[in-house]
Scaffold this motif. Structure first.
Motif, PDB file in Angstrom:
ATOM      1  N   ARG A 164       1.575  15.070  -7.735  1.00  0.00           N
ATOM      2  CA  ARG A 164       2.034  16.060  -7.841  1.00  0.00           C
ATOM      3  C   ARG A 164       3.095  17.190  -8.531  1.00  0.00           C
ATOM      4  O   ARG A 164       3.266  17.804  -9.032  1.00  0.00           O
ATOM      5  N   ASP A 165       3.104  15.928 -10.030  1.00  0.00           N
ATOM      6  CA  ASP A 165       4.156  16.286 -11.349  1.00  0.00           C
ATOM      7  C   ASP A 165       2.577  16.932 -11.862  1.00  0.00           C
ATOM      8  O   ASP A 165       2.832  17.739 -12.844  1.00  0.00           O
ATOM      9  N   GLN A 166       1.246  17.166 -12.261  1.00  0.00           N
ATOM     10  CA  GLN A 166       0.614  17.088 -12.458  1.00  0.00           C
ATOM     11  C   GLN A 166       0.447  19.136 -12.704  1.00  0.00           C
ATOM     12  O   GLN A 166      -0.135  19.632 -11.803  1.00  0.00           O
ATOM     13  N   SER A 167       0.471  19.611 -13.201  1.00  0.00           N
ATOM     14  CA  SER A 167       0.265  20.756 -13.291  1.00  0.00           C
ATOM     15  C   SER A 167      -0.833  21.546 -12.748  1.00  0.00           C
ATOM     16  O   SER A 167      -0.989  22.783 -11.344  1.00  0.00           O
TER      17      SER A 167
ATOM     18  N   TRP B  79       0.924   7.311  -6.142  1.00  0.00           N
ATOM     19  CA  TRP B  79      -0.203   8.041  -6.521  1.00  0.00           C
ATOM     20  C   TRP B  79       0.725   9.657  -5.919  1.00  0.00           C
ATOM     21  O   TRP B  79      -0.613  10.370  -7.373  1.00  0.00           O
ATOM     22  N   TRP B  80       1.429  10.308  -5.577  1.00  0.00           N
ATOM     23  CA  TRP B  80       1.493  10.786  -5.013  1.00  0.00           C
ATOM     24  C   TRP B  80       2.159  12.055  -5.655  1.00  0.00           C
ATOM     25  O   TRP B  80       2.357  12.824  -6.402  1.00  0.00           O
TER      26      TRP B  80
ATOM     27  N   LEU C 276       1.107  -0.890   0.065  1.00  0.00           N
ATOM     28  CA  LEU C 276      -0.156  -0.001  -0.313  1.00  0.00           C
ATOM     29  C   LEU C 276       0.873   1.327  -0.033  1.00  0.00           C
ATOM     30  O   LEU C 276       0.401   2.248  -0.841  1.00  0.00           O
ATOM     31  N   VAL C 277       2.170   1.475   0.651  1.00  0.00           N
ATOM     32  CA  VAL C 277       3.029   2.652   0.907  1.00  0.00           C
ATOM     33  C   VAL C 277       2.914   3.111  -0.328  1.00  0.00           C
ATOM     34  O   VAL C 277       3.713   3.650  -1.215  1.00  0.00           O
ATOM     35  N   GLY C 278       4.004   2.191  -1.485  1.00  0.00           N
ATOM     36  CA  GLY C 278       4.272   1.961  -2.648  1.00  0.00           C
ATOM     37  C   GLY C 278       2.885   2.440  -3.672  1.00  0.00           C
ATOM     38  O   GLY C 278       3.709   3.489  -4.520  1.00  0.00           O
ATOM     39  N   ARG C 279       2.053   1.845  -3.490  1.00  0.00           N
ATOM     40  CA  ARG C 279       1.300   2.559  -4.225  1.00  0.00           C
ATOM     41  C   ARG C 279       0.805   3.906  -4.052  1.00  0.00           C
ATOM     42  O   ARG C 279       0.939   5.376  -5.150  1.00  0.00           O
TER      43      ARG C 279
END
Length: 103
Positions: free
Chosen positions: A36-39, A31-32, A24-27
């Motif tokens: 985060r990379d989407q403006s 996801w984050w 779960l932590v990896g997913r």
């Protein structure tokens, strides 16, 4: 420090759609990092939200105001103005030169 070693008798994690199950932590991390990379994700969401309650009003000191004056038109007391000024100074110190929006 001791290290954890999984017992050999424990079965491997089940397969999901032919691939090993991701933890779960990896997913969440993946996801984050994608979001985060989407403006538009960064632009639409504030970094900080500050909630402020109004200062003391005449309605707080005399309950009769609530029956004769609409809530939005009840004035602040002298103490309420002082509380508002202090809150403004604290917000200025907290925010600094950041751009802000008020709602």
């Amino acid at each position: 420090p001791t290290t954890y070693v999984r017992p050999a008798s424990r079965a491997p994690p089940p397969l999901l759609l032919g691939r090993p199950r991701l933890d779960l932590v990896g997913r969440i991390d993946r996801w984050w990092s994608e979001r985060r990379d989407q403006s538009h994700w960064r632009r639409d969401r504030p970094e900080r939200i500050i909630l402020v309650r109004h200062g003391q009003s005449c309605g707080n000191t005399d309950k009769k105001f609530f029956s004769t004056v609409p809530d939005s038109q009840i004035p602040l007391t002298d103490r309420g103005y002082a509380q508002a000024a202090v809150a403004g100074l604290k917000i200025r110190n907290l925010v600094g030169n950041e751009s802000v929006r008020f709602f």
